[in-house]
Design a protein around this motif. Structure first.
Motif, PDB file in Angstrom:
ATOM      1  N   GLY A 241     -10.734  -0.113  28.584  1.00 26.78           N
ATOM      2  CA  GLY A 241     -10.102  -0.413  27.310  1.00 26.78           C
ATOM      3  C   GLY A 241     -11.016  -0.290  26.109  1.00 26.78           C
ATOM      4  N   GLU A 242     -12.222   0.202  26.313  1.00 29.12           N
ATOM      5  CA  GLU A 242     -13.170   0.323  25.203  1.00 29.12           C
ATOM      6  C   GLU A 242     -12.817   1.471  24.263  1.00 29.12           C
ATOM      7  OE1 GLU A 242     -17.286   0.305  26.454  1.00 29.12           O
ATOM      8  OE2 GLU A 242     -16.782  -0.949  28.177  1.00 29.12           O
ATOM      9  N   ILE A 243     -12.194   2.526  24.806  1.00 34.21           N
ATOM     10  CA  ILE A 243     -11.738   3.621  23.956  1.00 34.21           C
ATOM     11  C   ILE A 243     -10.261   3.869  24.236  1.00 34.21           C
ATOM     12  CG2 ILE A 243     -14.009   4.715  23.811  1.00 34.21           C
ATOM     13  CD1 ILE A 243     -13.057   6.801  25.823  1.00 34.21           C
ATOM     14  N   SER A 244      -9.571   4.404  23.259  1.00 34.10           N
ATOM     15  CA  SER A 244      -8.132   4.632  23.373  1.00 34.10           C
ATOM     16  C   SER A 244      -7.827   5.896  24.170  1.00 34.10           C
ATOM     17  CB  SER A 244      -7.526   4.765  21.977  1.00 34.10           C
ATOM     18  OG  SER A 244      -8.008   5.949  21.350  1.00 34.10           O
ATOM     19  N   ALA A 245      -6.565   6.031  24.544  1.00 35.60           N
ATOM     20  CA  ALA A 245      -6.124   7.247  25.226  1.00 35.60           C
ATOM     21  C   ALA A 245      -6.304   8.462  24.323  1.00 35.60           C
ATOM     22  CB  ALA A 245      -4.662   7.108  25.647  1.00 35.60           C
TER      23      ALA A 245
ATOM     24  N   PHE B 167     -10.031   9.331  24.380  1.00 31.75           N
ATOM     25  CA  PHE B 167     -10.390   9.899  25.679  1.00 31.75           C
ATOM     26  C   PHE B 167      -9.783  11.290  25.831  1.00 31.75           C
ATOM     27  CE2 PHE B 167      -9.925   9.750  30.516  1.00 31.75           C
ATOM     28  CZ  PHE B 167     -11.244  10.143  30.729  1.00 31.75           C
ATOM     29  N   GLY B 168      -8.553  11.452  25.340  1.00 32.24           N
ATOM     30  CA  GLY B 168      -7.920  12.766  25.381  1.00 32.24           C
ATOM     31  C   GLY B 168      -8.706  13.795  24.587  1.00 32.24           C
ATOM     32  N   ARG B 169      -9.237  13.383  23.445  1.00 33.95           N
ATOM     33  CA  ARG B 169     -10.061  14.296  22.640  1.00 33.95           C
ATOM     34  C   ARG B 169     -11.316  14.707  23.407  1.00 33.95           C
ATOM     35  NH1 ARG B 169     -14.407  14.397  19.191  1.00 33.95           N
ATOM     36  NH2 ARG B 169     -14.951  12.262  19.792  1.00 33.95           N
TER      37      ARG B 169
ATOM     38  N   LEU C  91      -4.802  14.952  21.452  1.00 34.69           N
ATOM     39  CA  LEU C  91      -3.613  14.102  21.368  1.00 34.69           C
ATOM     40  C   LEU C  91      -3.310  13.639  19.950  1.00 34.69           C
ATOM     41  CD1 LEU C  91      -4.198  11.985  24.605  1.00 34.69           C
ATOM     42  CD2 LEU C  91      -2.988  14.172  24.329  1.00 34.69           C
ATOM     43  N   ALA C  92      -4.140  14.051  19.012  1.00 30.58           N
ATOM     44  CA  ALA C  92      -3.914  13.753  17.596  1.00 30.58           C
ATOM     45  C   ALA C  92      -4.686  14.778  16.778  1.00 30.58           C
ATOM     46  CB  ALA C  92      -4.385  12.336  17.257  1.00 30.58           C
ATOM     47  N   ASP C  93      -4.274  14.997  15.550  1.00 31.20           N
ATOM     48  CA  ASP C  93      -4.987  15.926  14.679  1.00 31.20           C
ATOM     49  C   ASP C  93      -6.450  15.503  14.575  1.00 31.20           C
ATOM     50  OD1 ASP C  93      -2.419  16.792  14.352  1.00 31.20           O
ATOM     51  OD2 ASP C  93      -2.348  16.541  12.178  1.00 31.20           O
ATOM     52  N   THR C  94      -7.348  16.476  14.666  1.00 33.07           N
ATOM     53  CA  THR C  94      -8.773  16.157  14.646  1.00 33.07           C
ATOM     54  C   THR C  94      -9.576  17.396  14.277  1.00 33.07           C
ATOM     55  OG1 THR C  94     -10.579  15.169  15.946  1.00 33.07           O
ATOM     56  CG2 THR C  94      -9.153  16.725  17.089  1.00 33.07           C
TER      57      THR C  94
ATOM     58  N   GLU D 258      -0.689  12.332  28.206  1.00 37.05           N
ATOM     59  CA  GLU D 258      -0.502  10.902  27.956  1.00 37.05           C
ATOM     60  C   GLU D 258       0.162  10.212  29.142  1.00 37.05           C
ATOM     61  OE1 GLU D 258      -0.118  11.279  23.084  1.00 37.05           O
ATOM     62  OE2 GLU D 258       1.641  11.533  24.370  1.00 37.05           O
ATOM     63  N   ALA D 259       1.106  10.901  29.782  1.00 36.88           N
ATOM     64  CA  ALA D 259       1.777  10.327  30.953  1.00 36.88           C
ATOM     65  C   ALA D 259       0.790  10.121  32.097  1.00 36.88           C
ATOM     66  CB  ALA D 259       2.927  11.230  31.394  1.00 36.88           C
ATOM     67  N   VAL D 260      -0.088  11.088  32.307  1.00 36.34           N
ATOM     68  CA  VAL D 260      -1.092  10.964  33.370  1.00 36.34           C
ATOM     69  C   VAL D 260      -2.073   9.845  33.050  1.00 36.34           C
ATOM     70  CG1 VAL D 260      -3.025  12.115  34.511  1.00 36.34           C
ATOM     71  CG2 VAL D 260      -0.895  13.349  34.141  1.00 36.34           C
TER      72      VAL D 260
END
Length: 219
Positions: free
Chosen positions: A118-122, A125-127, A139-142, A172-174
């Motif tokens: 829980g230290e970093i968000s999905a 982590f996705g990035r 998973l978000a604009d970056t 995100e589902a995984v």
């Protein structure tokens, strides 16, 4: 997968194999970039790590990339892992078990433990995953490798070679599945961090427990 592979990591690596090479079965470990493995003198999983690295030297020019194996390891990545991991040797066979161990190492390097704790968000982590595996979308604009990228695009969009091959909602589902077995433990941990009315009285509600010897939140 090896018997020491955490369930969540195994789940995520299976997803990455499918995203990278289009399958997650035993044959996925023998794939090289553009599925040109049919031209190899012997299967990738029968080669030593040193042989793979040596062969990759010509693949970028011949095939467009040096990517090899179920996780599409680039030549530079394998050379870096060889220097970074004490137990890794050129003489080791590039078999599925070894590829899984290296895949797990990359997951950990990108913050797998921080994500499950829980230290970093999905999204974060996705990035990080998208930085390691070009087939995965952010998973978000970056800010990407070459330019600003939008949600659903590869971190390497604009390089003329890479593009995301799966949709962000699948990632995100995984990631939710990875966290699912940990949910009861996380809820228990959160309960321990909150004030218990039966111990602190009705005025305390669900606020944080006071720090022994400190001012904290009074009960």
């Amino acid at each position: 997968m090896t018997h020491t592979m955490p369930h969540g990591a195994a789940l995520l690596l299976a997803f990455i194999r499918e995203a990278e090479v289009g399958r997650n079965d035993r044959a996925s470990y023998d794939v090289i970039y553009a599925h040109r493995q049919g031209g190899l003198t012997k299967p990738l999983t029968a080669m030593t790590l040193g042989e793979v690295i040596a062969a990759q030297k010509t693949w970028s020019k011949a095939h467009g990339s040096s990517a090899a194996g179920a996780y599409q390891f680039m030549r530079a990545t394998l050379i870096g892992l060889l220097r970074e991991i004490p137990w890794l040797k050129e003489e080791q066979i590039f078999e599925p078990a070894l590829q899984d161990r290296l895949g797990l190492h990359l997951l950990n390097r990108r913050g797998f433990a921080s994500f499950v704790s829980g230290e970093i968000s999905a999204t974060e982590f996705g990035r990080r995953l998208a930085m390691e595996w070009a087939s995965l979308p952010v998973l978000a604009d970056t800010d990407g490798d070459r330019r600003r990228v939008r949600r659903r695009q590869s971190y390497y969009a604009g390089d003329g070679c890479n593009k995301a091959l799966v949709k962000p909602d699948r990632v995100e589902a995984v990631l939710r599945q990875v966290l699912l077995p940990l949910a009861p433990r996380m809820r228990h941990r959160n309960r321990r961090r909150t004030c218990r009315p039966q111990r602190c009285g009705p005025k305390c509600g669900t606020g944080p427990l006071p720090v022994p010897g400190g001012s904290g939140h009074g009960c």
